[in-house]
Write a protein that holds these residues in place. Structure first.
Motif, PDB file in Angstrom:
ATOM      1  N   PRO A  69       0.826  -1.209   0.000  1.00  0.00           N
ATOM      2  CA  PRO A  69       0.000   0.000   0.000  1.00  0.00           C
ATOM      3  C   PRO A  69       0.863   1.263   0.000  1.00  0.00           C
ATOM      4  O   PRO A  69       1.860   1.345   0.731  1.00  0.00           O
ATOM      5  N   HIS A  73      -2.555   5.116  -3.415  1.00  0.00           N
ATOM      6  CA  HIS A  73      -3.688   4.186  -3.436  1.00  0.00           C
ATOM      7  C   HIS A  73      -4.855   4.690  -2.585  1.00  0.00           C
ATOM      8  O   HIS A  73      -5.925   4.093  -2.605  1.00  0.00           O
ATOM      9  N   TYR A  74      -4.648   5.743  -1.823  1.00  0.00           N
ATOM     10  CA  TYR A  74      -5.621   6.176  -0.813  1.00  0.00           C
ATOM     11  C   TYR A  74      -6.852   6.863  -1.385  1.00  0.00           C
ATOM     12  O   TYR A  74      -6.798   7.555  -2.393  1.00  0.00           O
ATOM     13  N   VAL A  80      -6.688   2.574   1.701  1.00  0.00           N
ATOM     14  CA  VAL A  80      -6.593   2.116   0.316  1.00  0.00           C
ATOM     15  C   VAL A  80      -7.996   2.092  -0.291  1.00  0.00           C
ATOM     16  O   VAL A  80      -8.937   1.552   0.291  1.00  0.00           O
TER      17      VAL A  80
END
Length: 167
Positions: A69, A73-74, A80
């Motif tokens: 992660p 990706h947030y 995520v």
């Protein structure tokens, strides 16, 4: 891929021509193609470059993908994004089906049913997503995929139906 996180955050990445995989469908089995990707003989498909997938382990009927992660990706909540997790689940489930197909036979996902069980963050450590074929017939297959974090906790689960067809 490069990633910077000083001040303005940027990300640059490249990907291989997807035709490099597509032309092999009639020449190699799904297992052979996926094993070639896993070994580095073939480049990863563009989607893995997009999400920065970290690796692949392949055996007939089962495929495992890894993802570390990252901040990019947030979602706005600081976890995520579900779409990233769904992409991993869809890829692992569908590739597990692909690993059972002979040369000249392809597949496409018909559906994906996802259950998110806990959030994933950078603190979760490397995520591992394993797809497994539950049942494969002549025209359809059913597979599942599970994402676990570095501590082995289940993050998300999915089932997927795939349509199988000759190319």
């Amino acid at each position: 891929m490069t990633q910077t996180q000083d001040g303005a955050r940027t990300r640059t990445f490249g990907w291989a021509d997807p035709a490099e995989h597509a032309h092999l469908l009639g020449r190699r089995s799904g297992l052979e193609i996926l094993q070639a990707v896993a070994s580095g003989e073939l480049p990863p498909p563009p989607i893995m470059s997009l999400i920065d997938g970290q690796g692949m382990t392949v055996e007939e009927g089962s495929v495992t993908l890894d993802l570390e992660p990252r901040e990019f990706h947030y979602n706005p909540l600081g976890t995520v994004h579900g779409g990233v997790l769904s992409t991993l689940l869809d890829t692992a489930a569908a590739c597990s089906v692909h690993s059972t197909l002979p040369a000249g036979v392809a597949y496409t996902s018909m559906d994906l049913n996802v259950k998110f069980l806990r959030p994933a963050t950078i603190a979760s450590g490397r995520l591992s997503c394993t797809g497994t074929v539950l049942q494969r017939g002549r025209r359809t297959a059913l597979a599942e995929a599970r994402i676990t974090d570095a501590a082995g906790r289940l993050i998300a689960h999915a089932t997927s139906s795939c349509m199988i067809f000759e190319v």
